[in-house]
Design a protein around this motif. Sequence first.
Motif, mmCIF file in Angstrom:
data_model
loop_
_atom_site.group_PDB
_atom_site.id
_atom_site.type_symbol
_atom_site.label_atom_id
_atom_site.label_comp_id
_atom_site.label_asym_id
_atom_site.label_seq_id
_atom_site.Cartn_x
_atom_site.Cartn_y
_atom_site.Cartn_z
ATOM 1 N N LYS A 5 0.863 -1.165 0.000
ATOM 2 C CA LYS A 5 0.000 0.000 0.000
ATOM 3 C C LYS A 5 0.908 1.225 0.000
ATOM 4 N N ILE A 6 0.655 2.127 -0.937
ATOM 5 C CA ILE A 6 1.489 3.309 -1.117
ATOM 6 C C ILE A 6 0.678 4.546 -0.762
ATOM 7 N N THR A 7 1.291 5.434 0.009
ATOM 8 C CA THR A 7 0.664 6.690 0.384
ATOM 9 C C THR A 7 1.544 7.838 -0.085
ATOM 10 N N TYR A 8 0.950 8.794 -0.790
ATOM 11 C CA TYR A 8 1.653 10.016 -1.156
ATOM 12 C C TYR A 8 1.629 10.912 0.073
ATOM 13 N N THR A 9 2.806 11.236 0.606
ATOM 14 C CA THR A 9 2.881 11.980 1.856
ATOM 15 C C THR A 9 3.172 13.461 1.645
ATOM 16 N N GLY A 10 3.271 13.894 0.396
ATOM 17 C CA GLY A 10 3.529 15.294 0.081
ATOM 18 C C GLY A 10 4.996 15.532 -0.226
ATOM 19 N N GLY A 11 5.265 16.656 -0.851
ATOM 20 C CA GLY A 11 6.648 17.013 -1.145
ATOM 21 C C GLY A 11 7.349 16.041 -2.064
ATOM 22 N N LEU A 12 6.599 15.397 -2.972
ATOM 23 C CA LEU A 12 7.125 14.427 -3.934
ATOM 24 C C LEU A 12 7.707 13.184 -3.252
ATOM 25 N N ARG A 13 7.118 12.823 -2.110
ATOM 26 C CA ARG A 13 7.554 11.660 -1.330
ATOM 27 C C ARG A 13 6.402 10.668 -1.207
ATOM 28 N N THR A 14 6.732 9.370 -1.237
ATOM 29 C CA THR A 14 5.755 8.322 -0.979
ATOM 30 C C THR A 14 6.258 7.412 0.129
ATOM 31 N N SER A 15 5.320 6.749 0.774
ATOM 32 C CA SER A 15 5.612 5.719 1.753
ATOM 33 C C SER A 15 4.929 4.447 1.280
ATOM 34 N N SER A 16 5.710 3.393 1.114
ATOM 35 C CA SER A 16 5.179 2.105 0.669
ATOM 36 C C SER A 16 5.306 1.101 1.802
ATOM 37 N N ILE A 17 4.211 0.449 2.132
ATOM 38 C CA ILE A 17 4.199 -0.560 3.183
ATOM 39 C C ILE A 17 4.008 -1.933 2.545
ATOM 40 N N HIS A 18 4.932 -2.847 2.840
ATOM 41 C CA HIS A 18 4.794 -4.239 2.425
ATOM 42 C C HIS A 18 3.776 -4.869 3.364
ATOM 43 N N LEU A 19 2.634 -5.250 2.831
ATOM 44 C CA LEU A 19 1.508 -5.643 3.677
ATOM 45 C C LEU A 19 1.761 -6.903 4.508
#
Length: 134
Positions: A5-19
């Motif tokens: 699951k990928i979340t766009y966190t702002g500032g051209l950054r993403t956080s990807s969680i391996h489920l």
Amino acid sequence: MATSKITYTGGLRTSSIHLKSGNEIITDAPVDNQGKGEAFSPTDLLATSLGNCMLTIVGITAKAHDFNIDGTTAEITKIMGENPRRVVEIVVDLQFPANKYTEKQKAIIENAAKTCPVSYSLHPDIKQNITFNY
């Protein structure tokens, strides 16, 4: 089941969680594309995945043939192209422990590396430049 699951966190950054494991990967846009370059870029991950896959498949194959590749490293260089902006070449420099492998084992290693799933999944226009150093 989904893989991540990928979340766009702002500032051209993403956080990807391996489920399955909960492990996290952060990406930033690269400096040459309006980003901070404080983490892997998405195209860095693409290129790095090739090296990860090669080492994993070679490790599996080495285990099946009763030898190991412990301590082996892969240095990855991603080369970008323009119009459209894309990865045009991935250089993989594999460094194996010195004087450890027979010629037969080297052939097994090289075949396994070149036939990993990521290698087969990349578009054929992306040049894969692989060097094996023993």
